[in-house]
Scaffold this active site. Structure first.
Site, PDB file in Angstrom:
ATOM      1  N   CYS A 164      55.940  -7.674  25.163  1.00 44.58           N
ATOM      2  CA  CYS A 164      54.679  -7.619  24.427  1.00 44.58           C
ATOM      3  C   CYS A 164      54.370  -8.983  23.816  1.00 44.58           C
ATOM      4  O   CYS A 164      55.097  -9.943  23.995  1.00 44.58           O
ATOM      5  CB  CYS A 164      54.756  -6.590  23.297  1.00 44.58           C
ATOM      6  SG  CYS A 164      55.242  -4.943  23.799  1.00 44.58           S
ATOM      7  N   ARG A 181      50.887  -4.753  24.579  1.00 39.56           N
ATOM      8  CA  ARG A 181      52.057  -4.311  25.334  1.00 39.56           C
ATOM      9  C   ARG A 181      51.907  -4.488  26.839  1.00 39.56           C
ATOM     10  O   ARG A 181      50.875  -4.156  27.411  1.00 39.56           O
ATOM     11  CB  ARG A 181      52.353  -2.832  25.041  1.00 39.56           C
ATOM     12  CG  ARG A 181      53.634  -2.343  25.713  1.00 39.56           C
ATOM     13  CD  ARG A 181      53.900  -0.883  25.452  1.00 39.56           C
ATOM     14  NE  ARG A 181      55.142  -0.473  26.103  1.00 39.56           N
ATOM     15  CZ  ARG A 181      55.345   0.690  26.686  1.00 39.56           C
ATOM     16  NH1 ARG A 181      54.379   1.607  26.683  1.00 39.56           N
ATOM     17  NH2 ARG A 181      56.496   0.973  27.259  1.00 39.56           N
ATOM     18  N   LEU A 182      52.972  -5.039  27.444  1.00 41.85           N
ATOM     19  CA  LEU A 182      53.160  -5.035  28.890  1.00 41.85           C
ATOM     20  C   LEU A 182      54.234  -3.988  29.157  1.00 41.85           C
ATOM     21  O   LEU A 182      55.389  -4.172  28.789  1.00 41.85           O
ATOM     22  CB  LEU A 182      53.603  -6.416  29.382  1.00 41.85           C
ATOM     23  CG  LEU A 182      53.829  -6.574  30.881  1.00 41.85           C
ATOM     24  CD1 LEU A 182      52.517  -6.423  31.646  1.00 41.85           C
ATOM     25  CD2 LEU A 182      54.470  -7.926  31.191  1.00 41.85           C
ATOM     26  N   ILE A 188      59.539  -0.665  30.253  1.00 38.93           N
ATOM     27  CA  ILE A 188      60.486   0.438  30.050  1.00 38.93           C
ATOM     28  C   ILE A 188      59.777   1.549  29.287  1.00 38.93           C
ATOM     29  O   ILE A 188      59.044   1.290  28.336  1.00 38.93           O
ATOM     30  CB  ILE A 188      61.730  -0.040  29.269  1.00 38.93           C
ATOM     31  CG1 ILE A 188      62.539  -1.041  30.132  1.00 38.93           C
ATOM     32  CG2 ILE A 188      62.619   1.128  28.858  1.00 38.93           C
ATOM     33  CD1 ILE A 188      63.721  -1.639  29.410  1.00 38.93           C
ATOM     34  N   GLU A 237      63.043  -7.551  25.631  1.00 36.46           N
ATOM     35  CA  GLU A 237      63.775  -6.462  26.278  1.00 36.46           C
ATOM     36  C   GLU A 237      65.207  -6.469  25.762  1.00 36.46           C
ATOM     37  O   GLU A 237      65.810  -7.538  25.610  1.00 36.46           O
ATOM     38  CB  GLU A 237      63.799  -6.625  27.806  1.00 36.46           C
ATOM     39  CG  GLU A 237      62.443  -6.697  28.478  1.00 36.46           C
ATOM     40  CD  GLU A 237      61.689  -5.374  28.499  1.00 36.46           C
ATOM     41  OE1 GLU A 237      62.268  -4.355  28.072  1.00 36.46           O
ATOM     42  OE2 GLU A 237      60.521  -5.364  28.921  1.00 36.46           O
TER      43      GLU A 237
END
Length: 633
Positions: free
Chosen positions: A2, A49-50, A53, A76
């Site tokens: 993000c 956000r990308l 997960i 991550e």
């Protein structure tokens, strides 16, 4: 993955949701999939956000069950499944499958002891509503960025400086020392930034700030060079193979397809080979080519990709294309950036993002396994120092002889650099000399007189050593360890990781660096030096470890690196892009560089009398940055 932003205004002054939304919108490229904002009176933070997960359930901010704690974070956590099991047993009731919630639970459970338990990359903000206390933390190696500014009694922060510059009432002025840093190294030395009012949170540091008082900042990780000698050469090679396979496997954790950058060198070949052994489908490997230049590695990369069964995608980059995209590349950075790989990383990321959301990269291997030629040169200079000091007057006289031959002129310049390196007092100082993009004598001509006198010192490398490595015991380290430590803690976060993050995230692509898991780095620093630099061979144990995965001769080529062919391009049409950028920019009137000196550099380079490619590229990028950030405003 993000981008985050926030403002703790304090003193009961309300933060408006529109302020946080506006800040987050400036980094939508970091997270186009989702957004979220939380306001708590004089506090507010948000994210873009990308989704990598828990695609459906990982919306941020995430809150603790009682609402006391809230988190936004960029990054991550690769060991979050293991941590999750432990935290579940402790009693945390998970409501998502995201690593974000795992990170929040870990902090609630362990406080600042949580940071050493995490394996991953992160820039994180955690809000304690009960104590009115903000915590900011950045991963140990500085893979993910995090900036902050203390103004008007509050603190604003974000994954990129542009988020902070949207905050109402905040002011920003150019830091002259940052300009000097840039023309000396091609980047600004952290924790400084180009703005007086903004600094980066240093890697491996955590910041706490409450409703009153100044922030408290402390370091929670630093590299330790503690070599072990309890294993044989064969055992070290096997241990390298096992440890590297494990870190790559953890870095492949995702709910989306994971690809890789492949240059054809040792580092990226090792990453792709390890990925191929874990993957159930062909790895998508992306390669940048420079047709017709001496640094083109597409043939080598293609052979490795074919051997490993990859789906190989090659993107050629021509000088005219690179020149046209310079403004876009610079726009992806908040600060002037002259990293050698900024253009190729940006361009290759654009291609990769059309196929995957995540790529693994080979950054970090040279720093922890002694892979740079400049490290070997520095050791040679240190060994030669006593002899060169005795011959210094004779050598200095030879250096003053003007050579008409281009080849002899290059030899004279290189001899001068080597002599100066040998005369320095430590490999910390040789590191700064070896990573500069302009020499002191070039800067003396290039800078306007007043700027030169204010910024340049008589012994610039000694001053930098005192600034970064002035702590007790630093001078007692082995010379190779000194250089590696400087590469790992100064050059890595200030330049290499910065251009990797910005170039990839400009296209909503997550770039992961398995060599830079701090746990893998901790392990690598216990390796004896002769397993890293074996004679003149760098990365010895790593080379031996991956030999069984590749064909004979696959990694015997000289190291070229992920860079632009400056010397060749600036002797051709690419030079015109740089000159036009400088001549048409307000930077030429800003009081930093002498216009006649700049023109002289272009002329000398064009005539083949000197290789000024790096500094000319820096001048072009500074000019573009100036127009985008100063003149445009």
């Amino acid at each position: 993955m993000c981008g985050i932003a926030g403002w703790y205004r304090r003193q009961g002054r309300p933060v408006e949701q529109a302020d946080i939304t506006r800040a987050c919108d400036t980094i939508i490229h970091r997270g186009p999939d989702d957004s979220g904002v939380h306001i708590d009176r004089d506090f507010g933070f948000g994210m873009r956000r990308l989704s990598i997960i828990d695609l459906e359930g990982g919306h941020q901010p995430i809150f603790s069950e009682d609402g006391r704690w809230a988190i936004t974070y960029n990054g991550e956590i690769y060991n979050h499944p293991e941590l999750r099991a432990e935290l579940d047993a402790w009693g945390w009731k998970f409501r998502t499958n995201s690593d974000t919630e795992t990170l929040l639970a870990a902090y609630v459970r362990w406080g600042d002891d949580a940071w050493s338990k995490l394996e991953g990359m992160y820039g994180v903000a955690i809000w304690d509503a009960k104590e009115r206390r903000l915590t900011l933390a950045r991963d140990p190696l500085g893979i993910k960025p995090l900036y902050y500014s203390l103004q008007q009694g509050g603190i604003a922060w974000g994954s990129e400086i542009r988020t902070i510059r949207t905050i109402p009432g905040h002011e920003f002025s150019i830091r002259a020392r940052g300009v000097h840093d840039f023309f000396m190294f091609g980047h600004i030395g952290k924790p400084r930034t180009i703005w007086n009012e903004v600094q980066s949170l240093e890697p491996g540091h955590v910041l706490h700030i409450g409703a009153e008082g100044e922030p408290e900042i402390r370091r929670f990780w630093h590299p330790r060079f503690e070599a072990r000698h309890d294993l044989s050469e064969a055992q070290w090679i096997e241990a390298t193979r096992e440890e590297f396979m494990a870190t790559v496997k953890r870095h492949m954790l995702a709910d989306v397809t994971v690809g890789a950058f492949l240059s054809g060198g040792v580092d990226s070949s090792a990453v792709v080979a390890a990925m191929a052994s874990h993957a159930s489908a062909p790895i998508k490997a992306f390669t940048m080519g420079f047709p017709g230049t001496s640094i083109d590695e597409t043939d080598a990369a293609a052979r490795i990709a074919k051997h490993l069964g990859c789906e190989h995608i090659i993107l050629p980059l021509e000088p005219q294309d690179a020149g046209m995209m310079l403004p876009q590349v610079q726009a992806s950075h908040d600060e002037p950036c002259a990293a050698t790989a900024a253009v190729p990383v940006w361009h290759l990321s654009k291609l990769a993002a059309e196929h995957v959301k995540v790529v693994l990269c080979g950054e970090g291997s040279d720093e922890i396994f002694a892979g740079y030629k400049r490290q070997r040169t520095a050791l040679a200079a240190a060994r030669s120092a006593p002899y060169l000091r005795a011959l210094a007057p004779l050598i200095a006289g030879l250096e003053r002889i003007p050579f008409g031959s281009k080849r002899l002129n290059y030899l004279r310049q290189n001899a001068r650099r080597f002599r100066m390196s040998a005369m320095l007092d430590s490999n910390f100082q040789r590191f700064f000399q070896g990573t500069q993009i302009s020499t002191p004598w070039v800067r003396e001509e290039l800078y306007q007189r007043g700027f030169y006198e204010r910024q340049e010192t008589e012994k610039p490398f000694a001053a930098l050593e005192a600034e970064y490595f002035g702590w007790p015991g630093a001078r007692d380290m082995h010379p190779l360890d000194q250089f590696m430590l400087a590469d790992l803690t100064v050059h890595m976060p200030s330049s290499l990781l910065n251009r990797t993050d910005r170039g990839s995230m400009a296209h909503s692509l997550e770039a992961r660096v398995p060599f830079l898991s701090h746990k893998f780095v901790d392990w690598s620093l216990t390796m004896p030096r002769e397993m890293k630099l074996h004679g003149k061979t760098g990365k010895y144990a790593l080379r031996k470890a991956i030999e069984p995965w590749l064909f004979e001769g696959a990694i015997d080529n000289r190291k070229l690196g992920f860079q632009l062919p400056f010397a060749e391009w600036f002797s051709g049409g690419f030079s015109s892009f740089a000159q036009e950028a400088w001549n048409g920019s307000g930077a030429s009137q800003a009081g930093y560089l002498d216009n006649q000196a700049v023109e002289k550099l272009f002329a000398e380079h064009g005539a083949g009398l000197a290789n000024h490619g790096r500094i000319l590229y820096a001048i072009a990028m500074f000019s573009i940055w100036w127009d985008q950030n100063i003149d445009a405003r």
